[in-house]
Design a protein around this motif. Structure first.
Motif, PDB file in Angstrom:
ATOM      1  N   ILE A 206      71.792   1.863   3.511  1.00 52.27           N
ATOM      2  CA  ILE A 206      72.236   0.822   3.679  1.00 52.27           C
ATOM      3  C   ILE A 206      73.200  -0.647   4.854  1.00 52.27           C
ATOM      4  O   ILE A 206      73.029  -1.635   4.615  1.00 52.27           O
ATOM      5  CB  ILE A 206      73.905   0.888   2.365  1.00 52.27           C
ATOM      6  CG1 ILE A 206      72.803   1.788   0.907  1.00 52.27           C
ATOM      7  CG2 ILE A 206      74.647   0.366   2.152  1.00 52.27           C
ATOM      8  CD1 ILE A 206      74.015   2.308  -0.092  1.00 52.27           C
ATOM      9  N   VAL A 207      73.528   0.058   5.787  1.00 56.88           N
ATOM     10  CA  VAL A 207      74.315  -0.592   6.993  1.00 56.88           C
ATOM     11  C   VAL A 207      73.219  -1.379   7.394  1.00 56.88           C
ATOM     12  O   VAL A 207      73.245  -2.684   7.535  1.00 56.88           O
ATOM     13  CB  VAL A 207      75.009   0.334   7.287  1.00 56.88           C
ATOM     14  CG1 VAL A 207      74.853  -0.258   9.226  1.00 56.88           C
ATOM     15  CG2 VAL A 207      75.647   1.251   7.463  1.00 56.88           C
ATOM     16  N   ALA A 208      72.359  -1.246   7.526  1.00 56.96           N
ATOM     17  CA  ALA A 208      71.273  -1.364   8.012  1.00 56.96           C
ATOM     18  C   ALA A 208      70.136  -3.053   7.078  1.00 56.96           C
ATOM     19  O   ALA A 208      70.249  -3.821   7.453  1.00 56.96           O
ATOM     20  CB  ALA A 208      69.289  -0.738   8.749  1.00 56.96           C
ATOM     21  N   ALA A 209      69.621  -2.744   6.291  1.00 53.65           N
ATOM     22  CA  ALA A 209      70.456  -3.686   5.086  1.00 53.65           C
ATOM     23  C   ALA A 209      71.238  -4.477   4.864  1.00 53.65           C
ATOM     24  O   ALA A 209      70.841  -6.349   5.232  1.00 53.65           O
ATOM     25  CB  ALA A 209      69.762  -2.886   3.694  1.00 53.65           C
ATOM     26  N   ALA A 210      72.007  -4.375   4.981  1.00 53.46           N
ATOM     27  CA  ALA A 210      73.002  -5.301   4.668  1.00 53.46           C
ATOM     28  C   ALA A 210      73.267  -6.390   6.756  1.00 53.46           C
ATOM     29  O   ALA A 210      73.152  -7.697   5.902  1.00 53.46           O
ATOM     30  CB  ALA A 210      74.963  -4.349   5.018  1.00 53.46           C
ATOM     31  N   SER A 211      72.942  -5.790   7.161  1.00 51.59           N
ATOM     32  CA  SER A 211      72.784  -5.886   8.941  1.00 51.59           C
ATOM     33  C   SER A 211      71.634  -7.325   8.527  1.00 51.59           C
ATOM     34  O   SER A 211      71.798  -8.458   8.958  1.00 51.59           O
ATOM     35  CB  SER A 211      72.687  -5.422   9.914  1.00 51.59           C
ATOM     36  OG  SER A 211      74.164  -4.640   9.789  1.00 51.59           O
ATOM     37  N   SER A 212      70.679  -6.551   8.248  1.00 49.06           N
ATOM     38  CA  SER A 212      69.307  -7.658   8.172  1.00 49.06           C
ATOM     39  C   SER A 212      69.278  -8.962   6.905  1.00 49.06           C
ATOM     40  O   SER A 212      69.247  -9.579   7.890  1.00 49.06           O
ATOM     41  CB  SER A 212      68.147  -6.490   7.980  1.00 49.06           C
ATOM     42  OG  SER A 212      66.756  -7.312   7.406  1.00 49.06           O
ATOM     43  N   LEU A 213      69.898  -8.047   5.867  1.00 52.83           N
ATOM     44  CA  LEU A 213      70.631  -9.741   5.097  1.00 52.83           C
ATOM     45  C   LEU A 213      71.390 -11.077   5.241  1.00 52.83           C
ATOM     46  O   LEU A 213      71.175 -12.331   5.889  1.00 52.83           O
ATOM     47  CB  LEU A 213      71.005  -8.694   3.331  1.00 52.83           C
ATOM     48  CG  LEU A 213      71.638 -10.083   2.469  1.00 52.83           C
ATOM     49  CD1 LEU A 213      70.040 -10.775   1.931  1.00 52.83           C
ATOM     50  CD2 LEU A 213      72.493  -9.527   1.229  1.00 52.83           C
ATOM     51  N   ALA A 214      72.414 -10.088   6.562  1.00 49.10           N
ATOM     52  CA  ALA A 214      73.188 -11.208   7.133  1.00 49.10           C
ATOM     53  C   ALA A 214      72.307 -12.265   8.333  1.00 49.10           C
ATOM     54  O   ALA A 214      72.737 -13.264   8.205  1.00 49.10           O
ATOM     55  CB  ALA A 214      74.509 -10.192   7.628  1.00 49.10           C
ATOM     56  N   LEU A 215      71.832 -11.406   8.424  1.00 50.05           N
ATOM     57  CA  LEU A 215      71.055 -12.568   9.719  1.00 50.05           C
ATOM     58  C   LEU A 215      69.890 -12.907   8.859  1.00 50.05           C
ATOM     59  O   LEU A 215      69.490 -14.058   9.639  1.00 50.05           O
ATOM     60  CB  LEU A 215      70.124 -11.127  10.391  1.00 50.05           C
ATOM     61  CG  LEU A 215      69.290 -11.409  11.931  1.00 50.05           C
ATOM     62  CD1 LEU A 215      70.552 -12.582  12.826  1.00 50.05           C
ATOM     63  CD2 LEU A 215      68.011 -10.641  12.618  1.00 50.05           C
ATOM     64  N   THR A 216      69.277 -12.341   8.114  1.00 46.82           N
ATOM     65  CA  THR A 216      67.985 -13.504   7.203  1.00 46.82           C
ATOM     66  C   THR A 216      68.593 -14.666   6.914  1.00 46.82           C
ATOM     67  O   THR A 216      68.301 -15.724   6.563  1.00 46.82           O
ATOM     68  CB  THR A 216      67.463 -12.507   6.046  1.00 46.82           C
ATOM     69  OG1 THR A 216      67.079 -11.871   7.263  1.00 46.82           O
ATOM     70  CG2 THR A 216      66.554 -13.915   6.211  1.00 46.82           C
ATOM     71  N   LEU A 217      69.935 -13.672   6.102  1.00 48.93           N
ATOM     72  CA  LEU A 217      70.711 -16.055   5.190  1.00 48.93           C
ATOM     73  C   LEU A 217      71.298 -16.949   6.573  1.00 48.93           C
ATOM     74  O   LEU A 217      71.247 -17.826   6.572  1.00 48.93           O
ATOM     75  CB  LEU A 217      72.318 -14.535   5.077  1.00 48.93           C
ATOM     76  CG  LEU A 217      71.518 -14.254   3.153  1.00 48.93           C
ATOM     77  CD1 LEU A 217      73.072 -13.881   2.916  1.00 48.93           C
ATOM     78  CD2 LEU A 217      70.979 -15.228   2.743  1.00 48.93           C
ATOM     79  N   ALA A 218      72.104 -16.466   6.931  1.00 54.10           N
ATOM     80  CA  ALA A 218      72.450 -17.028   8.765  1.00 54.10           C
ATOM     81  C   ALA A 218      70.892 -18.095   9.486  1.00 54.10           C
ATOM     82  O   ALA A 218      71.528 -19.103   9.958  1.00 54.10           O
ATOM     83  CB  ALA A 218      73.110 -16.138   9.832  1.00 54.10           C
ATOM     84  N   ASN A 219      69.915 -17.395   9.291  1.00 50.38           N
ATOM     85  CA  ASN A 219      69.106 -18.642   9.960  1.00 50.38           C
ATOM     86  C   ASN A 219      68.349 -18.885   8.638  1.00 50.38           C
ATOM     87  O   ASN A 219      67.056 -19.320   9.535  1.00 50.38           O
ATOM     88  CB  ASN A 219      68.362 -16.588  11.051  1.00 50.38           C
ATOM     89  CG  ASN A 219      68.766 -16.608  11.793  1.00 50.38           C
ATOM     90  OD1 ASN A 219      69.656 -16.805  12.951  1.00 50.38           O
ATOM     91  ND2 ASN A 219      68.465 -15.377  12.214  1.00 50.38           N
ATOM     92  N   ASP A 220      68.365 -18.496   7.935  1.00 50.69           N
ATOM     93  CA  ASP A 220      67.542 -18.877   6.565  1.00 50.69           C
ATOM     94  C   ASP A 220      67.894 -20.121   5.796  1.00 50.69           C
ATOM     95  O   ASP A 220      68.400 -19.305   4.710  1.00 50.69           O
ATOM     96  CB  ASP A 220      66.391 -18.256   5.806  1.00 50.69           C
ATOM     97  CG  ASP A 220      65.499 -18.748   5.394  1.00 50.69           C
ATOM     98  OD1 ASP A 220      65.281 -19.852   4.880  1.00 50.69           O
ATOM     99  OD2 ASP A 220      64.126 -17.771   4.742  1.00 50.69           O
ATOM    100  N   ALA A 221      68.317 -21.301   5.774  1.00 46.12           N
ATOM    101  CA  ALA A 221      69.271 -22.140   5.154  1.00 46.12           C
ATOM    102  C   ALA A 221      68.506 -22.766   3.714  1.00 46.12           C
ATOM    103  O   ALA A 221      68.860 -21.886   3.055  1.00 46.12           O
ATOM    104  CB  ALA A 221      68.922 -23.442   5.793  1.00 46.12           C
TER     105      ALA A 221
END
Length: 465
Positions: free
Chosen positions: A371-386
């Motif tokens: 869950i933590v890895a998925a949340a961190s990955s989601l945050a990174l993806t959202l931050a870099n993908d407008a």
């Protein structure tokens, strides 16, 4: 209208840290003990209301005292002015007291018409309140605009990138899963899973499904490659020394049982049956392997063609032979009735929940880590993908527009139903605690303004006398 790609602008860091409430609400949701609404508790409201009642009543008593004092001097000279002031002040105070009390109850307990307005019109008040909240606060466009300005995807990205929030999400998720596991009735779930599996299996055309699957598997002669693999495996199996020894032993055993005289004669001639068995088995293996190689190397071998025909007939029977399909369905039904199936389903559920409970209890929980890895990955993806943020926001925008009418009507019905179900005492108490203190200012103003008007009337009466 803004272009779709820029409809939802992602807030900058300065804007977020300023006063647009992105982080604090999310943090407060995660730590509800940090959120303290700026409202008084019921005892505080009651105390404030009582103080205002005492103050307003005190003014009435003062006005009455002044009136008595002025009258004791028979309105002589300046006392007439005091009489005019105090008399009008008492009238104003009593009139406004009646108006405030009549809103909540019958003054002095007397059933005077058009008093106890709030409890007498509870149903209408409930409907009007519900309509007011629905139309003024829950309009479709207002809700949709709130989503558009809030930028959920951007704010979620910012929140998840803050240290500890992804781990917090993992902890809260595990806590929620643990609560759900505690509430689940295992026997009920097992019965549901078993019943669902049986129903799906009963409705499934097993013969037709297998036929369609085999048709796919046999396309482009794939089944011939399967036959080649089978021939290779069989040839290698026959080449094994232990297999040939097994065949030799079987040959000697069968020969001894079927032809004991012949075996005895061989012994009389000095020949060992075991040696002959091994030689015979070796010959059989060599002959079988030669035959298998012929089939494997010849694409047009008659055995391959026979295999093609057998597979084709079997597939056709699966698809179109009613009696064959019925026999398969009967076997399927018998399998579904076997207790082993229920035991298997129960075992799967118990293994799953057991692993889940053990994993949740561990400090190095695999599920928490995922869950933590998925949340961190989601945050990174959202931050870099407008474009992804815009897509999520747009979907939420469209979803809110779709559910807003039902949401606002549902909330309005809930408000109206709740207010209608309150007993009169509860309704009067809650409303009076909320607005009663402010209503007491009406009594105060009525006393003071009434006195001032009394002075004005007295002045006019002297002027025109």
């Amino acid at each position: 209208m803004k272009p779709r790609g820029t409809q939802f602008a992602r807030p900058g860091k300065a804007e977020i840290e300023d006063n647009t409430q992105p982080r604090a609400p999310l943090r407060d949701l995660a730590h509800p003990q940090k959120y303290k609404p700026n409202t008084m508790e019921a005892p505080q409201k009651r105390a404030a209301l009582n103080r205002m009642k005492v103050f307003a009543t005190g003014l009435l008593v003062v006005a009455a005292g002044l009136f008595a004092l002025a009258k004791s001097h028979h309105d002589a000279g300046a006392w007439a002015w005091l009489t005019a002031f105090s008399e009008a002040a008492m009238i104003g105070a009593l009139a406004d007291w009646f108006a405030v009390v009549a809103l909540f109850r019958h003054p002095l307990g007397l059933p005077i018409p058009h008093t106890a307005i709030l409890p007498a019109n509870k149903a209408r008040v409930a409907d009007n309140l519900a309509e007011f909240v629905r139309d003024k606060f829950l309009g479709t466009e207002a809700l949709v605009d709130k989503i558009a300005r809030f930028d959920p995807a951007g704010r979620l990205s910012v929140w998840l990138t803050e240290p500890g929030n992804a781990a917090l999400l993992g902890e809260k998720s595990l806590a929620a899963i643990s609560q759900v596991l505690g509430l689940i009735n295992d026997e009920h779930v097992k019965n549901m899973l078993y019943t669902s599996l049986r129903r799906r299996a009963q409705d499934f055309d097993l013969a037709g499904g297998v036929g369609a699957l085999l048709s796919t598997l046999t396309a482009d002669n794939r089944h011939q490659r399967l036959l080649d693999d089978g021939l290779t495996e069989l040839s290698e199996w026959l080449e094994r020394e232990e297999v040939q020894q097994m065949l030799a032993d079987k040959i000697v055993q069968v020969a001894g049982e079927e032809y004991p005289t012949l075996i005895g004669a061989l012994g009389f001639m000095g020949l060992k049956a075991e040696d002959l068995g091994r030689k015979f088995a070796g010959g059989l293996v060599r002959g079988a392997n030669k035959w298998l190689h012929e089939i494997s190397e010849n694409p047009e071998h008659e055995r391959r063609q026979a295999f093609d025909r057998a597979v084709g007939r079997f597939i056709e029977r699966l698809k179109s032979d009613p009696s064959f399909k019925q026999r398969i369905d009967e076997h399927k039904q018998q399998w579904l009735e076997r207790p082993e199936l229920r035991a298997y389903v129960n075992g799967l559920w118990e293994e799953f929940t057991g692993w889940l409970r053990e994993d949740i209890a561990r400090t190095d929980s695999v599920l928490r880590g995922k869950i933590v890895a998925a949340a961190s990955s989601l945050a990174l993806t959202l931050a870099n993908d407008a474009s992804l943020r815009d897509s999520i926001n747009t979907h939420m925008h469209d979803a809110m527009r779709a559910v807003a009418p039902d949401l606002r009507d549902g909330i309005a019905r809930h408000i109206a139903t709740t207010v209608r179900q309150w007993d009169d005492r509860t309704l009067v108490r809650d409303v009076e605690l909320s607005v009663g203190r402010d209503l007491q200012f009406i009594r105060v103003n009525g006393t003071i303004v009434g006195g001032a008007v009394g002075l004005l009337i007295h002045a006019i009466s002297i002027a025109v006398a």
